[in-house]
Design an enzyme around this catalytic site. Structure first.
Site, PDB file in Angstrom:
ATOM      1  N   THR A  33      46.326  35.480  33.656  1.00  0.00           N
ATOM      2  CA  THR A  33      47.604  35.729  34.355  1.00  0.00           C
ATOM      3  C   THR A  33      48.024  34.476  35.116  1.00  0.00           C
ATOM      4  O   THR A  33      49.195  34.080  35.085  1.00  0.00           O
ATOM      5  CB  THR A  33      47.469  36.932  35.320  1.00  0.00           C
ATOM      6  OG1 THR A  33      46.681  37.938  34.700  1.00  0.00           O
ATOM      7  CG2 THR A  33      48.827  37.502  35.666  1.00  0.00           C
ATOM      8  N   GLU A 109      38.231  29.170  43.916  1.00  0.00           N
ATOM      9  CA  GLU A 109      39.383  30.031  44.216  1.00  0.00           C
ATOM     10  C   GLU A 109      39.388  30.431  45.692  1.00  0.00           C
ATOM     11  O   GLU A 109      40.437  30.464  46.336  1.00  0.00           O
ATOM     12  CB  GLU A 109      39.346  31.291  43.346  1.00  0.00           C
ATOM     13  CG  GLU A 109      39.669  31.013  41.896  1.00  0.00           C
ATOM     14  CD  GLU A 109      39.493  32.221  40.988  1.00  0.00           C
ATOM     15  OE1 GLU A 109      40.195  32.297  39.981  1.00  0.00           O
ATOM     16  OE2 GLU A 109      38.647  33.086  41.288  1.00  0.00           O
TER      17      GLU A 109
HETATM   18  C1  5RP Z   1      38.857  33.970  37.671  1.00  0.00           C
HETATM   19  C2  5RP Z   1      39.544  35.125  38.292  1.00  0.00           C
HETATM   20  C3  5RP Z   1      40.724  35.680  37.576  1.00  0.00           C
HETATM   21  O1  5RP Z   1      41.854  35.436  38.360  1.00  0.00           O
HETATM   22  C4  5RP Z   1      40.515  37.140  37.339  1.00  0.00           C
HETATM   23  O2  5RP Z   1      39.333  37.309  36.577  1.00  0.00           O
HETATM   24  C5  5RP Z   1      41.708  37.757  36.603  1.00  0.00           C
HETATM   25  O3  5RP Z   1      41.813  37.208  35.323  1.00  0.00           O
HETATM   26  P1  5RP Z   1      42.937  37.678  34.307  1.00  0.00           P
HETATM   27  O4  5RP Z   1      44.250  37.278  34.869  1.00  0.00           O
HETATM   28  O5  5RP Z   1      42.594  36.953  33.031  1.00  0.00           O
HETATM   29  O6  5RP Z   1      42.814  39.178  34.153  1.00  0.00           O
HETATM   30  O7  5RP Z   1      39.196  35.585  39.356  1.00  0.00           O
HETATM   31  O8  5RP Z   1      37.696  33.604  38.378  1.00  0.00           O
END
Ligand code: 5RP
Length: 226
Positions: A33, A109
């Protein structure tokens, strides 16, 4: 991934990028995303809608994608304050507590989130849960030395805890050179704050995917009916 979820992700990503103004320092999240948001940010820069944007990536993957999309990347060491970060999530509960780290970038993050004025979390409708840990494992980033002791401690807390694997049978290694233990609690988490505290007190645990007390602005995309 259904078309509906894909459209929800895109709607959320576009909604978040619409919050970015010119001359902003933007935290670039990780995951599918966040990747849509990075692409949209690049598109708006190229279109001339946004000027003087710089990006602070939350992972090597976001760094590469940001460059591909024409976003000027800056080093976090020269950016004490980030204006707005756009990132994805695995789960968001009614108290706006967020579980992240499915993509393995939780440590960077969290560092980027902690220095962001605005932390915008984007996702599709499946990300909303009543209870954290009800769909996803809690990722725990640990130094390599002594990792199995944390897995054992998590098992004693009632979780099914496994070392995350990368390609083949080799352990997944984070951008900071650590391992991740994924801890699946069968009924979700009773006390996310308590769990985060307990884990952080263990020597060798670097971070958890529990993002508590961050006050995110949550955008869940709604797909327009076709
Ligand atoms: C990566 C993350 C991602 O933001 C989380 O896993 C969501 O991923 P996606 O948008 O592919 O569902 O925390 O470390």
């Amino acid at each position: 991934m259904t078309d509906v979820l894909q459209r929800e992700k895109r709607a959320a990503a576009e909604g978040a990028v619409a919050l970015v103004g010119s001359r902003s320092i933007v935290g670039l999240g990780t995951g599918s995303t966040a990747a849509i948001a990075i692409e949209e940010l690049g598109r708006r820069i190229r279109a001339g809608d946004l000027e003087e944007i710089v990006g602070v990536p939350t992972s090597n993957a976001s760094h590469r994608l940001g460059i591909e999309c024409g976003i000027r990347i800056v080093d976090i060491e020269s950016t004490p304050v980030i204006d707005i970060t756009i990132d994805g999530a695995d789960e968001i509960d009614p108290l706006q507590r967020v579980l992240k780290g499915g993509g393995g970038a939780l440590l960077r993050e969290k560092i980027v989130a902690a220095r962001s004025r605005r932390w915008v979390i984007i996702g599709d409708s499946t990300k909303i849960v009543d209870r954290l840990g009800s769909r996803y494992s809690v990722p725990v980033e640990v130094v390599k030395f002594g990792w199995s002791g944390h897995a054992e401690a998590l098992r004693e807390m009632g979780a099914a805890a496994v070392l995350r694997l990368g390609t083949g049978e080799s352990p997944f290694v984070t951008d900071e050179g650590h391992y991740i233990i994924d801890a699946r609690f069968p009924h979700g988490l009773d006390d996310p704050d308590g769990l985060a505290r307990t884990l952080r007190n263990r020597p060798g645990v670097v971070e958890t995917g529990l993002f508590l007390g961050f006050r995110p602005e949550v955008i869940i995309g709604r797909a327009a009916a076709e």
